[in-house]
Design a protein around this motif. Structure first.
Motif, PDB file in Angstrom:
ATOM      1  N   UNK A  75       0.875  -1.170   0.000  1.00  0.00           N
ATOM      2  CA  UNK A  75       0.000   0.000   0.000  1.00  0.00           C
ATOM      3  C   UNK A  75       0.912   1.219   0.000  1.00  0.00           C
ATOM      4  N   UNK A  76       0.811   2.064  -1.014  1.00  0.00           N
ATOM      5  CA  UNK A  76       1.769   3.157  -1.174  1.00  0.00           C
ATOM      6  C   UNK A  76       1.062   4.492  -1.359  1.00  0.00           C
ATOM      7  N   UNK A  77       1.719   5.543  -0.876  1.00  0.00           N
ATOM      8  CA  UNK A  77       1.200   6.891  -1.066  1.00  0.00           C
ATOM      9  C   UNK A  77       2.283   7.926  -0.832  1.00  0.00           C
ATOM     10  N   UNK A  78       2.154   9.072  -1.499  1.00  0.00           N
ATOM     11  CA  UNK A  78       3.170  10.117  -1.348  1.00  0.00           C
ATOM     12  C   UNK A  78       2.736  11.156  -0.323  1.00  0.00           C
ATOM     13  N   UNK A  79       3.719  11.734   0.348  1.00  0.00           N
ATOM     14  CA  UNK A  79       3.492  12.679   1.432  1.00  0.00           C
ATOM     15  C   UNK A  79       3.448  14.120   0.963  1.00  0.00           C
ATOM     16  N   UNK A  80       3.962  14.415  -0.221  1.00  0.00           N
ATOM     17  CA  UNK A  80       4.073  15.812  -0.655  1.00  0.00           C
ATOM     18  C   UNK A  80       2.827  16.278  -1.391  1.00  0.00           C
ATOM     19  N   UNK A  81       2.719  17.596  -1.510  1.00  0.00           N
ATOM     20  CA  UNK A  81       1.653  18.220  -2.274  1.00  0.00           C
ATOM     21  C   UNK A  81       2.257  19.209  -3.269  1.00  0.00           C
ATOM     22  N   UNK A  82       1.432  19.662  -4.191  1.00  0.00           N
ATOM     23  CA  UNK A  82       1.838  20.777  -5.053  1.00  0.00           C
ATOM     24  C   UNK A  82       1.836  22.050  -4.205  1.00  0.00           C
ATOM     25  N   UNK A  83       2.426  23.144  -4.711  1.00  0.00           N
ATOM     26  CA  UNK A  83       2.452  24.391  -3.940  1.00  0.00           C
ATOM     27  C   UNK A  83       1.056  24.883  -3.565  1.00  0.00           C
ATOM     28  N   UNK A  84       1.005  25.667  -2.516  1.00  0.00           N
ATOM     29  CA  UNK A  84      -0.266  26.200  -2.042  1.00  0.00           C
ATOM     30  C   UNK A  84      -0.805  27.232  -3.034  1.00  0.00           C
ATOM     31  N   UNK A 110      -5.251  14.754  -3.126  1.00  0.00           N
ATOM     32  CA  UNK A 110      -3.947  14.329  -3.648  1.00  0.00           C
ATOM     33  C   UNK A 110      -2.852  14.611  -2.639  1.00  0.00           C
ATOM     34  N   UNK A 111      -2.542  13.671  -1.724  1.00  0.00           N
ATOM     35  CA  UNK A 111      -3.349  12.482  -1.509  1.00  0.00           C
ATOM     36  C   UNK A 111      -3.349  12.109  -0.026  1.00  0.00           C
ATOM     37  N   UNK A 112      -3.621  13.104   0.810  1.00  0.00           N
ATOM     38  CA  UNK A 112      -3.524  12.832   2.247  1.00  0.00           C
ATOM     39  C   UNK A 112      -4.691  12.017   2.776  1.00  0.00           C
ATOM     40  N   UNK A 113      -5.813  11.998   2.029  1.00  0.00           N
ATOM     41  CA  UNK A 113      -6.868  11.057   2.380  1.00  0.00           C
ATOM     42  C   UNK A 113      -6.375   9.629   2.244  1.00  0.00           C
ATOM     43  N   UNK A 168      -1.756   1.805  -5.107  1.00  0.00           N
ATOM     44  CA  UNK A 168      -1.359   3.192  -4.904  1.00  0.00           C
ATOM     45  C   UNK A 168      -2.620   3.977  -4.564  1.00  0.00           C
ATOM     46  N   UNK A 169      -2.624   4.627  -3.418  1.00  0.00           N
ATOM     47  CA  UNK A 169      -3.849   5.251  -2.935  1.00  0.00           C
ATOM     48  C   UNK A 169      -4.046   6.663  -3.481  1.00  0.00           C
ATOM     49  N   UNK A 170      -3.776   6.834  -4.761  1.00  0.00           N
ATOM     50  CA  UNK A 170      -4.102   8.068  -5.458  1.00  0.00           C
ATOM     51  C   UNK A 170      -5.624   8.199  -5.556  1.00  0.00           C
ATOM     52  N   UNK A 171      -6.141   9.432  -5.666  1.00  0.00           N
ATOM     53  CA  UNK A 171      -7.596   9.591  -5.715  1.00  0.00           C
ATOM     54  C   UNK A 171      -8.195   8.984  -6.982  1.00  0.00           C
ATOM     55  N   UNK A 172      -9.237   8.164  -6.796  1.00  0.00           N
ATOM     56  CA  UNK A 172      -9.950   7.551  -7.921  1.00  0.00           C
ATOM     57  C   UNK A 172     -11.453   7.627  -7.723  1.00  0.00           C
ATOM     58  N   UNK A 173     -11.913   8.366  -6.717  1.00  0.00           N
ATOM     59  CA  UNK A 173     -13.342   8.449  -6.391  1.00  0.00           C
ATOM     60  C   UNK A 173     -13.893   7.078  -6.029  1.00  0.00           C
ATOM     61  N   UNK A 174     -13.048   6.251  -5.429  1.00  0.00           N
ATOM     62  CA  UNK A 174     -13.485   4.937  -4.980  1.00  0.00           C
ATOM     63  C   UNK A 174     -13.535   3.883  -6.061  1.00  0.00           C
ATOM     64  N   UNK A 175     -13.086   4.210  -7.281  1.00  0.00           N
ATOM     65  CA  UNK A 175     -13.029   3.214  -8.355  1.00  0.00           C
ATOM     66  C   UNK A 175     -11.645   2.573  -8.366  1.00  0.00           C
ATOM     67  N   UNK A 176     -11.553   1.417  -9.005  1.00  0.00           N
ATOM     68  CA  UNK A 176     -10.257   0.775  -9.223  1.00  0.00           C
ATOM     69  C   UNK A 176      -9.783   1.174 -10.612  1.00  0.00           C
TER      70      UNK A 176
END
Length: 367
Positions: A75-84, A110-113, A168-176
């Motif tokens: 299960x993988x995910x990134x900690x960073x975000x784009x600039x504010x 993207x992608x702290x959820x 990868x837990x990128x946002x997909x709106x709950x789809x695979x």
């Protein structure tokens, strides 16, 4: 060393509601290159869990169960975000804010959820039916050479390659979303002859010379290619143009940056040849490339996961780090809370229910 890296990490409550954990993660500003504070907090939370072994490399963290199960998943995910955002009144900033049951702020989708879901599962599942490798990494939102996941592959490859499937837990709106498109960038250059704009006939305008490049791109019809039953839509676009040095000088150089998002059935070499053929006659330099990933949904773990989620699999049009797992021979999908169309937006948000539903789906499959 920054103050964020030397101060005491903020405590994270991994046992409360996963949406509240999402908000806590969002409140730790972590624009690419400034992930130390959130990495400290995540590492501290994981090291407090005795059923996990934990390793940190820079601002990337790997935590693993070691139960001797027949199968291991990532299960993988990134900690960073784009600039504010800088727009007045934007809601996609830090700290986060609630509007009823909707959480607003940078990183909501993207992608702290998704990261919150990883952490909640890591705390809750001390004896999952599959061994789990949890990966949290830095520098996803910038050039590929800086990727924390790429660094983990280089330094600790064995901690990843013993898995048979990755999510990868990128946002997909709950789809695979299976696999992903590849991406590459080109710099297309035209040259001319500088002159005073009052005597333009003495020069050759390099910006005007770039007009056919833009015309070819505008007239190009993107293809949709079917790969293992999923239809991947391609796109080829000019994304940036630069030329000229002053308002009274005929420009002698112009550069057009072109981005090609290509189906995973094409190799990098095939995709490059496709673009070069379209822009034949111009000076074309490839500046960046990342291969796509085939869906791999016929792998047993992938099939069982899709069945457990109970949703029809879809293609991933954007490039994600599932491609890095694919290069390692590990089938991978994208699955996470939040609408991907909201990623990087000034209105970035995720619902409380969406994060909870993602957690429930993964919990059912793993537990």
């Amino acid at each position: 060393m920054s103050d964020a890296a030397t101060s005491q990490p903020l405590p994270l409550d991994l046992t409360g509601h996963v949406a509240d954990l999402t908000a806590a993660l969002m409140d730790i500003e972590s624009v690419s290159g400034r992930e130390a504070a959130i990495a400290d907090a995540v590492e501290a939370a994981l090291r407090a869990l005795p059923h996990l072994s934990v390793l940190r490399d820079g601002d990337a963290i790997v935590a693993r169960t070691n139960l001797g199960r027949a199968e291991r998943v990532v299960l993988a995910g990134h900690l960073d975000t784009v600039p504010l955002p800088t727009s007045p009144g934007s809601r996609g900033t830090v700290p986060s804010s609630w509007d009823g049951q909707t959480l607003y702020g940078r990183g909501a989708t993207d992608m702290k959820g998704g990261v919150a879901v990883q952490l909640a599962l890591a705390a809750e599942l001390s004896a999952p039916q599959r061994d789990v490798t949890y990966v949290f990494y830095d520098h996803e939102e910038v050039e590929a050479s800086l990727s924390g996941l790429g660094r983990l592959v280089e330094h600790h490859r064995g901690l990843l390659t013993d898995a048979s499937f990755a999510i990868l837990l990128e946002p997909t709106d709950g789809a695979v979303e299976g696999g992903c498109n590849g991406t590459m960038r080109f710099r297309v250059t035209t040259t001319g002859k500088a002159a005073h704009s009052a005597r333009a006939w003495m020069g050759e305008n390099a910006i005007h010379a770039a007009a056919p490049i833009l015309a070819r791109l505008a007239e190009h019809t993107p293809q949709t290619l079917s790969v293992e039953g999923l239809d991947y839509r391609e796109s080829l676009n000019a994304v940036r143009i630069h030329g000229g040095i002053a308002g009274n000088v005929i420009p002698d150089r112009c550069e057009v940056e072109v981005n090609f998002r290509f189906a995973p059935s094409r190799s990098v070499e095939q995709a490059e040849a496709y673009v070069r053929h379209l822009l034949q006659g111009f000076d074309v330099e490839r500046t960046d490339a990342a291969a796509g990933a085939r869906p791999g949904l016929d792998a047993p773990a992938a099939a069982s996961f899709v069945a457990a989620v109970g949703a029809e699999a879809k293609p991933k049009y954007g490039w994600t780090d599932v491609a890095r797992f694919s290069e390692l021979g590990i089938p991978a999908v994208n699955f996470g809370p939040g609408d991907p169309l909201l990623a990087h937006s000034d209105n970035e948000h995720v619902s409380r229910q969406a994060v909870a539903d993602c957690l429930d789906a993964l919990r059912r499959w793993l537990a």
